[in-house]
Scaffold this motif. Structure first.
Motif, mmCIF file in Angstrom:
data_model
loop_
_atom_site.group_PDB
_atom_site.id
_atom_site.type_symbol
_atom_site.label_atom_id
_atom_site.label_comp_id
_atom_site.label_asym_id
_atom_site.label_seq_id
_atom_site.Cartn_x
_atom_site.Cartn_y
_atom_site.Cartn_z
ATOM 1 N N ARG A 8 52.115 1.883 34.796
ATOM 2 C CA ARG A 8 52.289 3.320 34.589
ATOM 3 C C ARG A 8 50.900 3.918 34.456
ATOM 4 O O ARG A 8 50.104 3.469 33.629
ATOM 5 C CB ARG A 8 53.115 3.542 33.320
ATOM 6 N N HIS A 10 48.323 7.472 34.305
ATOM 7 C CA HIS A 10 48.173 8.887 33.967
ATOM 8 C C HIS A 10 47.188 9.455 34.981
ATOM 9 O O HIS A 10 46.095 8.930 35.145
ATOM 10 C CB HIS A 10 47.616 9.000 32.540
ATOM 11 N N TYR A 51 48.523 17.382 34.881
ATOM 12 C CA TYR A 51 48.596 15.923 34.870
ATOM 13 C C TYR A 51 50.024 15.462 35.121
ATOM 14 O O TYR A 51 50.965 16.244 35.023
ATOM 15 C CB TYR A 51 48.094 15.349 33.538
ATOM 16 N N TYR A 53 52.483 11.491 35.244
ATOM 17 C CA TYR A 53 52.554 10.044 35.069
ATOM 18 C C TYR A 53 53.243 9.461 36.287
ATOM 19 O O TYR A 53 54.238 10.008 36.750
ATOM 20 C CB TYR A 53 53.361 9.685 33.817
ATOM 21 N N THR A 55 54.615 5.639 38.027
ATOM 22 C CA THR A 55 54.846 4.206 37.864
ATOM 23 C C THR A 55 54.724 3.594 39.253
ATOM 24 O O THR A 55 55.368 4.049 40.198
ATOM 25 C CB THR A 55 56.235 3.937 37.254
ATOM 26 N N GLU A 84 45.180 4.026 32.903
ATOM 27 C CA GLU A 84 46.442 3.394 32.539
ATOM 28 C C GLU A 84 47.076 4.219 31.433
ATOM 29 O O GLU A 84 46.419 4.582 30.464
ATOM 30 C CB GLU A 84 46.213 1.960 32.066
ATOM 31 N N ALA A 85 48.345 4.513 31.604
ATOM 32 C CA ALA A 85 49.065 5.298 30.607
ATOM 33 C C ALA A 85 49.520 4.385 29.481
ATOM 34 O O ALA A 85 49.705 3.185 29.665
ATOM 35 C CB ALA A 85 50.264 5.981 31.248
ATOM 36 N N ASP A 88 55.611 4.010 28.157
ATOM 37 C CA ASP A 88 56.556 5.120 28.037
ATOM 38 C C ASP A 88 57.383 4.925 26.776
ATOM 39 O O ASP A 88 58.010 3.884 26.589
ATOM 40 C CB ASP A 88 57.445 5.147 29.275
#
Length: 93
Positions: A8, A10, A51, A53, A55, A84-85, A88
């Motif tokens: 995931r 950002h 922004y 997100y 995957t 990298e986020a 979730d």
């Protein structure tokens, strides 16, 4: 052999000119986009958020290339920043 991974990410610095289809096509070289959250959503002031997100089903090698190529690049008038986020929160149950 490069192991398949799901990450995931950002992505910030987006502009209204960037559509979900365009973003999906831009990331297609680096893997399969399986989810896209937040693109085009409005912030508290009614402005499009800058922004989103994503995957991505990819490999470690392709992910590293994606980060190197796209982070800091200018695309459709936007200076992209990728990272990298955090996981979730919906998936942590």
């Amino acid at each position: 052999m490069d192991e398949p991974i799901t990450k995931r990410l950002h992505i910030s610095g987006l502009t209204p000119a960037i559509t979900p289809d365009a973003l999906s096509a831009r990331l297609a070289t680096f893997g399969t986009l399986t989810a896209l959250d937040g693109l085009g959503a409005l912030d508290a002031l009614g402005q499009p958020r800058k922004y989103a997100y994503v995957t991505l089903d990819t490999t470690k090698g392709k992910l590293a290339k994606c980060m190197n190529v796209l982070s800091g690049s200018t695309w459709k008038g936007a200076r992209l920043r990728l990272g990298e986020a955090k996981p979730d929160y919906r998936e942590s149950n």
